[in-house]
Design a protein around this motif. Structure first.
Motif, PDB file in Angstrom:
ATOM      1  N   GLU A 193       4.432   5.730  -5.285  1.00  0.00           N
ATOM      2  CA  GLU A 193       4.487   5.780  -6.746  1.00  0.00           C
ATOM      3  C   GLU A 193       3.601   6.904  -7.282  1.00  0.00           C
ATOM      4  O   GLU A 193       3.983   7.619  -8.212  1.00  0.00           O
ATOM      5  N   ALA A 194       2.416   7.071  -6.685  1.00  0.00           N
ATOM      6  CA  ALA A 194       1.523   8.144  -7.114  1.00  0.00           C
ATOM      7  C   ALA A 194       2.156   9.515  -6.861  1.00  0.00           C
ATOM      8  O   ALA A 194       2.090  10.415  -7.706  1.00  0.00           O
ATOM      9  N   ASP A 195       2.789   9.651  -5.674  1.00  0.00           N
ATOM     10  CA  ASP A 195       3.481  10.913  -5.366  1.00  0.00           C
ATOM     11  C   ASP A 195       4.615  11.168  -6.352  1.00  0.00           C
ATOM     12  O   ASP A 195       4.817  12.304  -6.810  1.00  0.00           O
ATOM     13  N   ASP A 205       5.516  14.684 -13.282  1.00  0.00           N
ATOM     14  CA  ASP A 205       4.705  15.550 -14.153  1.00  0.00           C
ATOM     15  C   ASP A 205       5.086  17.012 -13.959  1.00  0.00           C
ATOM     16  O   ASP A 205       5.182  17.777 -14.929  1.00  0.00           O
ATOM     17  N   GLY A 263       2.354   1.901  -3.374  1.00  0.00           N
ATOM     18  CA  GLY A 263       1.398   2.511  -4.298  1.00  0.00           C
ATOM     19  C   GLY A 263       1.263   4.006  -4.080  1.00  0.00           C
ATOM     20  O   GLY A 263       1.209   4.785  -5.042  1.00  0.00           O
ATOM     21  N   GLU A 264       1.216   4.407  -2.806  1.00  0.00           N
ATOM     22  CA  GLU A 264       1.113   5.839  -2.487  1.00  0.00           C
ATOM     23  C   GLU A 264       2.356   6.587  -2.950  1.00  0.00           C
ATOM     24  O   GLU A 264       2.269   7.685  -3.530  1.00  0.00           O
ATOM     25  N   THR A 307       4.850  10.059  -9.429  1.00  0.00           N
ATOM     26  CA  THR A 307       4.281  10.406 -10.737  1.00  0.00           C
ATOM     27  C   THR A 307       3.908  11.878 -10.790  1.00  0.00           C
ATOM     28  O   THR A 307       4.163  12.561 -11.789  1.00  0.00           O
ATOM     29  N   THR A 308       3.328  12.381  -9.698  1.00  0.00           N
ATOM     30  CA  THR A 308       2.974  13.806  -9.633  1.00  0.00           C
ATOM     31  C   THR A 308       4.215  14.676  -9.725  1.00  0.00           C
ATOM     32  O   THR A 308       4.236  15.685 -10.446  1.00  0.00           O
ATOM     33  N   ARG A 309       5.267  14.300  -9.004  1.00  0.00           N
ATOM     34  CA  ARG A 309       6.507  15.087  -9.049  1.00  0.00           C
ATOM     35  C   ARG A 309       7.131  15.051 -10.435  1.00  0.00           C
ATOM     36  O   ARG A 309       7.652  16.064 -10.920  1.00  0.00           O
ATOM     37  N   SER A 354       0.830  -1.209   0.000  1.00  0.00           N
ATOM     38  CA  SER A 354       0.000   0.000   0.000  1.00  0.00           C
ATOM     39  C   SER A 354       0.863   1.257   0.000  1.00  0.00           C
ATOM     40  O   SER A 354       0.599   2.214  -0.734  1.00  0.00           O
TER      41      SER A 354
END
Length: 253
Positions: free
Chosen positions: A83-85, A91, A80-81, A87-89, A77
């Motif tokens: 990885e999402a963070d 971008d 996953g969090e 991805t935002t960085r 879990s």
């Protein structure tokens, strides 16, 4: 039992990093031998490998302590969090790189390309550098505070400035900057501007824009400060529009 130097060599990190992990509470301080040297066990080596693996994966040190002792589900879990963070960085970094490339190519970071191209064309139409600078500041302010409205205003103004009659009025407004504020030409120009505005827009639209024009009034006041002639011209235009709107408004019985 092994020394801190041996532990660092086995795991592939520095002794300084191990001391940081001690200070952060990630790796407990081991017992010391009679000479005062730290002595580490195989379990310390396992824990340090876990810490290094998570750190290299980008897990913040503040979260590593809970994840090394947590379940596989908790680790999944958290991954996953993170990885999402990440991805935002990424971008944001990609967007920053694109802006830097635009700057490197000489593009303005403050305005859309279409607005900069429009401002460049104003030179060809005969507008002064003073006017173009003021208009650039106006668009920077408008696009920053109300981008949706800015696009609508920009489309309308570029069309107006491209119109032979309206474009000539804009040029006359620009050239009125250095006139005496009591010059009769200002009243005549104001009258033509009012007539053109009424012909181009409905009086209902003019009344609504006037009621919602706090930001444009702020901009206009700054523009007027550079020229007493422009200040009087703006006052004459506003007075003319108010008379037209008042005449158009239905009377109550």
């Amino acid at each position: 039992m092994i020394t801190i130097g041996q532990l660092a060599q086995y795991v592939g990190i520095s002794t300084k990093t191990i001391r940081v992990y001690h200070a952060k509470g990630l790796l407990p301080e081991p017992p010391r031998d009679a000479a005062g040297y730290r002595r580490y066990s195989a379990q310390d080596l396992v824990e340090l490998i876990k810490i290094r693996t998570l750190a290299e994966a980008g897990v913040p040190l503040a979260r590593i302590a809970t994840l090394t002792s947590g379940s596989t589900a908790e680790l999944r879990s958290a991954a996953g969090e993170l990885e999402a963070d990440l991805t935002t960085r990424i971008d944001r970094l990609v967007a920053t790189r694109a802006r830097l490339r635009e700057l490197g190519a000489g593009h303005s970071p403050f305005l859309p390309g279409e607005v900069e191209r429009h401002l460049e064309r104003l030179h060809e139409l005969g507008f002064s550098d003073r006017w173009i600078g003021l208009e650039r500041d106006l668009w920077i302010l408008t696009f920053a505070t109300s981008p949706d409205t800015a696009h609508r205003f920009f489309t309308d103004q570029t069309a107006a400035q491209a119109d032979p009659v309206l474009g000539r009025l804009y040029l006359e407004y620009d050239r009125a900057h250095d006139l005496d504020p009591n010059d009769p030409a200002l009243a005549e120009l104001a009258e033509r501007v009012v007539d053109a505005a009424i012909e181009r827009y409905s009086l209902d639209d003019l009344a609504r824009d006037s009621a919602e024009a706090e930001l444009p009034r702020l901009v206009q006041s700054s523009i007027n400060a550079s020229s007493p002639a422009w200040e009087r011209l703006d006052a004459l235009i506003r007075a003319g529009l108010r008379r037209a709107i008042a005449t158009h408004a239905p009377t109550s019985t």
